[in-house]
Design a protein around this motif. Sequence first.
Motif, PDB file in Angstrom:
ATOM      1  N   MET A 138       0.794  -1.192   0.007  1.00 11.82           N
ATOM      2  CA  MET A 138       0.105   0.145  -0.153  1.00 11.82           C
ATOM      3  C   MET A 138       1.009   1.203   0.115  1.00 11.82           C
ATOM      4  N   MET A 139       1.867   1.218   0.534  1.00  9.97           N
ATOM      5  CA  MET A 139       2.884   2.350   0.656  1.00  9.97           C
ATOM      6  C   MET A 139       3.533   2.425  -0.596  1.00  9.97           C
ATOM      7  N   ALA A 140       3.918   1.372  -1.273  1.00 13.94           N
ATOM      8  CA  ALA A 140       4.987   1.500  -2.502  1.00 13.94           C
ATOM      9  C   ALA A 140       4.103   1.515  -3.743  1.00 13.94           C
ATOM     10  N   LEU A 141       2.605   1.418  -3.772  1.00 18.51           N
ATOM     11  CA  LEU A 141       1.721   1.442  -5.052  1.00 18.51           C
ATOM     12  C   LEU A 141       1.577   2.749  -5.851  1.00 18.51           C
ATOM     13  N   PHE A 142       1.288   3.681  -4.875  1.00 11.61           N
ATOM     14  CA  PHE A 142       1.011   4.971  -5.402  1.00 11.61           C
ATOM     15  C   PHE A 142       2.148   5.642  -6.368  1.00 11.61           C
ATOM     16  N   PRO A 143       3.286   5.774  -6.032  1.00  8.45           N
ATOM     17  CA  PRO A 143       4.362   6.160  -7.111  1.00  8.45           C
ATOM     18  C   PRO A 143       4.488   5.580  -8.513  1.00  8.45           C
ATOM     19  N   ILE A 144       4.252   4.245  -8.475  1.00 14.56           N
ATOM     20  CA  ILE A 144       4.030   3.429  -9.675  1.00 14.56           C
ATOM     21  C   ILE A 144       3.106   3.846 -10.370  1.00 14.56           C
ATOM     22  N   ILE A 145       1.916   4.036 -10.009  1.00 19.46           N
ATOM     23  CA  ILE A 145       0.717   4.490 -10.538  1.00 19.46           C
ATOM     24  C   ILE A 145       0.678   5.825 -11.248  1.00 19.46           C
ATOM     25  N   SER A 146       1.079   6.800 -10.250  1.00 17.17           N
ATOM     26  CA  SER A 146       1.049   8.256 -10.655  1.00 17.17           C
ATOM     27  C   SER A 146       2.318   8.369 -11.704  1.00 17.17           C
ATOM     28  N   ASN A 147       3.552   7.990 -11.521  1.00 11.30           N
ATOM     29  CA  ASN A 147       4.395   7.943 -12.402  1.00 11.30           C
ATOM     30  C   ASN A 147       4.306   7.412 -13.738  1.00 11.30           C
ATOM     31  N   THR A 148       3.568   6.051 -13.751  1.00  8.25           N
ATOM     32  CA  THR A 148       3.456   5.512 -15.029  1.00  8.25           C
ATOM     33  C   THR A 148       2.318   6.050 -15.642  1.00  8.25           C
ATOM     34  N   VAL A 149       1.342   6.581 -15.157  1.00 11.07           N
ATOM     35  CA  VAL A 149       0.004   7.413 -15.815  1.00 11.07           C
ATOM     36  C   VAL A 149       0.572   8.695 -16.362  1.00 11.07           C
ATOM     37  N   LEU A 150       1.605   9.406 -15.593  1.00  8.54           N
ATOM     38  CA  LEU A 150       2.224  10.666 -16.345  1.00  8.54           C
ATOM     39  C   LEU A 150       3.189  10.189 -17.504  1.00  8.54           C
ATOM     40  N   GLY A 151       3.753   9.354 -17.444  1.00 13.68           N
ATOM     41  CA  GLY A 151       4.701   9.043 -18.502  1.00 13.68           C
ATOM     42  C   GLY A 151       3.730   8.681 -19.800  1.00 13.68           C
ATOM     43  N   LEU A 152       2.560   7.580 -19.521  1.00 16.05           N
ATOM     44  CA  LEU A 152       1.899   7.453 -20.518  1.00 16.05           C
ATOM     45  C   LEU A 152       1.052   8.643 -21.184  1.00 16.05           C
ATOM     46  N   ARG A 153       0.549   9.417 -20.547  1.00 19.40           N
ATOM     47  CA  ARG A 153      -0.023  10.648 -20.951  1.00 19.40           C
ATOM     48  C   ARG A 153       0.988  11.609 -21.765  1.00 19.40           C
ATOM     49  N   SER A 154       2.315  11.703 -21.250  1.00 20.88           N
ATOM     50  CA  SER A 154       3.336  12.623 -21.765  1.00 20.88           C
ATOM     51  C   SER A 154       4.120  12.282 -23.038  1.00 20.88           C
ATOM     52  N   VAL A 155       3.028  12.001 -24.093  1.00 15.34           N
ATOM     53  CA  VAL A 155       3.399  11.915 -25.444  1.00 15.34           C
ATOM     54  C   VAL A 155       3.676  12.812 -26.340  1.00 15.34           C
ATOM     55  N   ASN A 156       4.614  12.807 -27.314  1.00 15.37           N
ATOM     56  CA  ASN A 156       4.925  14.033 -28.148  1.00 15.37           C
ATOM     57  C   ASN A 156       3.630  14.047 -29.080  1.00 15.37           C
ATOM     58  N   PRO A 157       2.942  15.045 -29.192  1.00 16.68           N
ATOM     59  CA  PRO A 157       1.588  15.401 -30.048  1.00 16.68           C
ATOM     60  C   PRO A 157       1.927  15.026 -31.506  1.00 16.68           C
ATOM     61  N   GLY A 158       3.160  15.498 -32.170  1.00 15.34           N
ATOM     62  CA  GLY A 158       3.405  15.157 -33.419  1.00 15.34           C
ATOM     63  C   GLY A 158       3.549  13.712 -33.756  1.00 15.34           C
TER      64      GLY A 158
END
Length: 268
Positions: A138-158
């Motif tokens: 439970m302590m280790a889960l949130f950074p994986i979720i938040s960072n992975t979501v951020l990375g998957l959303r941070s895609v070059n628009p072009g």
Amino acid sequence: MTTATRRPLLANPHAQRIVAPLIVGALLLLLWQGLCTGLDVPVYLVPTPSAIFRTLVADWSLLFGALLVTLRITFLAFALAVVLGVAVAFLFVQNRMLEASLFPYAILLQVTPIVAIAPLIIIWVKSPLPALTICATMMALFPIISNTVLGLRSVNPGLLNLFKLNRATRWQTLVRLRIPSALPSFFGGLRISSGLALIGAVVAEFVAGTGGSGTGLAYQILQAGFELNIPRLFAALLMITVTGVLLFGLMVTLSRMALSRWHESEME
């Protein structure tokens, strides 16, 4: 005929990362030893580094066995956090409504004190190992979720428009564009999560140790405190600290191995 000049050791960036912290650590240990010796500080208040080292050697078998128990919980929790966190992040990216509905509950994992809910988990789950693993996960889960979501959303628009122009499927866009773009953020999440998994394991052991069921390093710290064996307490703390540093270093190494050839964040 000219001879190549040698660069100073500390001019090498790789050497700086190793030598400079070692020098600072050695100076701090010497200062610590000198102050405790010069001021005649009692060992039951603040032991000297030499006393901690002697205790570490004398009680090595006891402390190392406790460390293995803590590491077992840490690695189980970290592995579960990675699997669950990545799966949840993929679901969030595929459906905005699902992300908006469930992400606030993922935040609860970060803001809820594990000390407050660990006793309940230990009561509900009869077996000690699964209970402690759940607490650490439970302590280790949130950074994986938040960072992975951020990375998957941070895609070059072009690049994203290029994939759409070529009628790439959602699966192709995920595998060939979003996942590679998310790797730097994902490995950043691993660095945070690995340390939190260790902290969660220690905190859970503290709670379980008060009931007499803990056998990890946290339980040894509690026992040393009850017995006023402060050198052993510091030795156990030292083992936890070194373990955390090694886990962080392992995540940094994995990140460098995966990204150094193509991503600017790991290029020298």
